[in-house]
Design an enzyme around this catalytic site. Structure first.
Site, PDB file in Angstrom:
ATOM      1  N   THR A  29       0.828  -1.211   0.000  1.00 23.79           N
ATOM      2  CA  THR A  29       0.000   0.000   0.000  1.00 23.79           C
ATOM      3  C   THR A  29       0.856   1.252   0.000  1.00 23.79           C
ATOM      4  OG1 THR A  29      -0.102  -0.283   2.402  1.00 23.79           O
ATOM      5  CG2 THR A  29      -2.039  -0.964   1.152  1.00 23.79           C
ATOM      6  N   ASP A  30       2.120   1.155   0.477  1.00 23.32           N
ATOM      7  CA  ASP A  30       2.903   2.405   0.660  1.00 23.32           C
ATOM      8  C   ASP A  30       3.133   3.135  -0.654  1.00 23.32           C
ATOM      9  OD1 ASP A  30       4.892   0.553  -0.165  1.00 23.32           O
ATOM     10  OD2 ASP A  30       6.356   1.182   1.354  1.00 23.32           O
ATOM     11  N   GLU A  66      17.348   3.206  -2.561  1.00 19.73           N
ATOM     12  CA  GLU A  66      16.705   2.007  -3.140  1.00 19.73           C
ATOM     13  C   GLU A  66      16.281   2.286  -4.583  1.00 19.73           C
ATOM     14  OE1 GLU A  66      16.411  -0.925  -1.754  1.00 19.73           O
ATOM     15  OE2 GLU A  66      16.836  -0.466   0.337  1.00 19.73           O
ATOM     16  N   ASP A  86       9.540   1.091   5.035  1.00 17.12           N
ATOM     17  CA  ASP A  86      10.600   0.443   5.812  1.00 17.12           C
ATOM     18  C   ASP A  86      11.491   1.476   6.481  1.00 17.12           C
ATOM     19  OD1 ASP A  86       9.444  -1.689   4.535  1.00 17.12           O
ATOM     20  OD2 ASP A  86      11.117  -2.034   3.157  1.00 17.12           O
ATOM     21  N   GLY A 119      17.212 -10.645   4.592  1.00 17.86           N
ATOM     22  CA  GLY A 119      16.334 -11.407   3.710  1.00 17.86           C
ATOM     23  C   GLY A 119      15.130 -12.014   4.408  1.00 17.86           C
ATOM     24  N   LEU A 149      12.565  -8.154   7.178  1.00 22.42           N
ATOM     25  CA  LEU A 149      12.649  -7.314   8.374  1.00 22.42           C
ATOM     26  C   LEU A 149      13.429  -6.020   8.109  1.00 22.42           C
ATOM     27  CD1 LEU A 149      13.265 -10.172  10.980  1.00 22.42           C
ATOM     28  CD2 LEU A 149      11.088  -9.150  10.276  1.00 22.42           C
ATOM     29  N   SER A 150      13.628  -5.703   6.832  1.00 27.52           N
ATOM     30  CA  SER A 150      14.175  -4.408   6.406  1.00 27.52           C
ATOM     31  C   SER A 150      15.580  -4.131   6.903  1.00 27.52           C
ATOM     32  CB  SER A 150      13.236  -3.269   6.838  1.00 27.52           C
ATOM     33  OG  SER A 150      12.005  -3.413   6.204  1.00 27.52           O
ATOM     34  N   SER A 151      16.456  -5.103   6.721  1.00 27.13           N
ATOM     35  CA  SER A 151      17.844  -4.861   7.127  1.00 27.13           C
ATOM     36  C   SER A 151      18.487  -3.778   6.257  1.00 27.13           C
ATOM     37  CB  SER A 151      18.656  -6.158   7.074  1.00 27.13           C
ATOM     38  OG  SER A 151      18.559  -6.735   5.802  1.00 27.13           O
ATOM     39  N   SER A 152      18.127  -3.694   4.981  1.00 30.55           N
ATOM     40  CA  SER A 152      18.767  -2.650   4.165  1.00 30.55           C
ATOM     41  C   SER A 152      18.258  -1.267   4.535  1.00 30.55           C
ATOM     42  CB  SER A 152      18.641  -2.924   2.663  1.00 30.55           C
ATOM     43  OG  SER A 152      17.393  -3.387   2.322  1.00 30.55           O
TER      44      SER A 152
HETATM   45  C1  GLA Z   1       9.097  -3.825   0.640  1.00 32.39           C
HETATM   46  C2  GLA Z   1       9.258  -2.354   0.263  1.00 32.39           C
HETATM   47  C3  GLA Z   1       8.253  -1.486   1.010  1.00 32.39           C
HETATM   48  C4  GLA Z   1       6.837  -2.031   0.849  1.00 32.39           C
HETATM   49  C5  GLA Z   1       6.795  -3.521   1.157  1.00 32.39           C
HETATM   50  C6  GLA Z   1       5.440  -4.112   0.883  1.00 32.39           C
HETATM   51  O1  GLA Z   1       9.434  -4.017   1.988  1.00 32.39           O
HETATM   52  O2  GLA Z   1      10.561  -1.908   0.565  1.00 32.39           O
HETATM   53  O3  GLA Z   1       8.348  -0.153   0.548  1.00 32.39           O
HETATM   54  O4  GLA Z   1       6.329  -1.748  -0.429  1.00 32.39           O
HETATM   55  O5  GLA Z   1       7.753  -4.239   0.409  1.00 32.39           O
HETATM   56  O6  GLA Z   1       4.504  -3.558   1.721  1.00 32.39           O
END
Ligand code: GLA
Length: 387
Positions: A41-42, A163, A175, A125, A128-131
């Protein structure tokens, strides 16, 4: 199943001592995130409800004279690069850091050169948004090295730019903003159009459990970009700025043949509603309703949006039927990696042993990392600590 060590700060400090034979001037730290509800959705200007994790990426550093940054990363060796040069460092991990610094200079933000050591407790991976955490920690480090400060929103936007522009991934802002702007004890409702962040309390009767399947995505960047292109195309066909502005009824105006467009947009529109409904459910301490919305979210992401994966589907199904589970879903970009569950506090142990006793990655998608379950508390966003 493994438990993480929670001492990235300690390790970054020790490495700094060892490498530079001195004290660092500061620690810049940024957490990973898990998204409770609101995926894909973001980038449609919509709503998301992530929370920052107690797992962080930490940079121990001190300012350095001259044009070069010198950085050592646990397990990845060293890199050195100049912010005056557009040539990015060869190692992928270092390009996140170089990209942030170069963009800060490009935007006229104070970015000093520094030397430092990086350690992280965020499994890579695992959705959990390590980058994002590395980008946000880097932004805080460049600002601190210049004797300056950077806002959470600025740091998040820089990470997103890296990114988008360095790695060519058209990802949204969730993230980075979750990592930069979350507050302790709360999830973050983010309006991805205004970038407003509101703190949302999770009732004490529930715990968020991160479930890492140990599977890792490969070559799915194009699938992510393809979803985004479809969303933009449908918004244009409906004459709205973004799918945030569309309703399910509007989709009747789409070409009858455009089944893919209709299904993708149905997910986005209904997911935005679910995020706001989940926030209301948490405010009313209605955990059953919050869990029901998470289950619906998974069905929508897996069915209409087609971004789940075999291992994630298996663990979500096991979790949804485990003791004390209010709801469970994939989390983040999808295809592999992690899932998330909302579990009754009194049942967390029984929940974890139920899921760990039954889950193994399917033959069609073998795990390449350890499977792990982490009951997590909502943690603070990024910060700098001067020593
Ligand atoms: C990844 C992207 C986010 C978001 C999610 C899905 O984590 O980096 O911006 O779009 O996928 O919600």
């Amino acid at each position: 199943m493994t438990q993480p060590t929670l001492d990235a700060s300690q390790r970054a400090l020790e490495r700094f001592h060892h490498r530079f034979d001195a004290e660092p001037a500061f620690l810049a730290m940024a957490p990973g995130r898990v998204n409770i509800i609101g995926d894909h959705t973001d980038y449609n200007d919509g709503f998301v409800l992530p929370m920052a994790l107690p797992f962080q990426t930490v940079v121990a550093a001190r300012a350095r004279s001259g044009p070069k940054v010198l950085v050592a990363s646990e397990g990845y060796g060293e890199a050195s690069f100049s912010l005056d040069s557009p040539t990015t460092a060869p190692a992928r991990w270092a390009r996140y850091i170089h990209g942030v610094g170069a963009m800060m200079r490009d935007e006229g933000l104070a970015a000093g050169t520094w030397e430092g050591c990086i350690a992280t407790d965020i499994p890579g991976g695992a959705s959990l948004s390590s980058s994002a955490a590395l980008e946000v920690a880097a932004a805080y480090t460049f600002a601190a090295a210049a004797g300056s400060e950077i806002s959470a929103n600025q740091a998040a936007r820089l990470g997103q730019r890296v990114e988008n522009e360095v790695f060519g991934l058209p990802s949204g802002i969730m993230d980075q903003l979750a990592s930069a702007a979350s507050s302790a004890g709360h999830a973050s409702l983010i309006d991805c159009r205004s970038l407003d962040v509101s703190a949302v309390q999770i009732p004490q009767d529930a715990v968020v459990v991160v479930m890492d399947t140990g599977t890792r995505r490969e070559l799915v960047d194009s699938a992510y970009a393809d979803r985004q292109t479809t969303c933009i195309r449908v918004a244009q066909a409906l004459g709205v700025p973004a799918l945030r502005d569309a309703t399910v009824a509007d989709l009747r105006r789409l070409d009858a043949e455009d089944d893919v467009g209709r299904r993708r947009a149905t997910h986005v529109i209904t997911e935005n509603h679910r995020v706001l409904q989940a926030v209301a459910a948490f405010a009313a301490s209605d955990l059953t309703e919050a869990g029901r919305l998470m289950n619906q979210s998974h069905t929508s992401l897996s069915g209409d949006y087609q971004v789940s994966g075999p291992a994630v589907d298996v663990i979500v199904d096991i979790a949804q039927n485990a003791p004390g589970c209010f709801g469970a879903r994939m989390t983040g970009g999808g295809f592999a990696g992690g899932a998330v569950a909302l579990v009754a506090t009194s049942d967390v142990e029984a929940f974890c042993s139920h899921v760990s006793g039954r889950f193994s990655a399917p033959a069609s998608q073998p795990a390449t990392a350890p499977t792990a379950l982490y009951p997590v508390t909502p943690s603070p966003g990024a910060s700098v600590h001067y020593l």
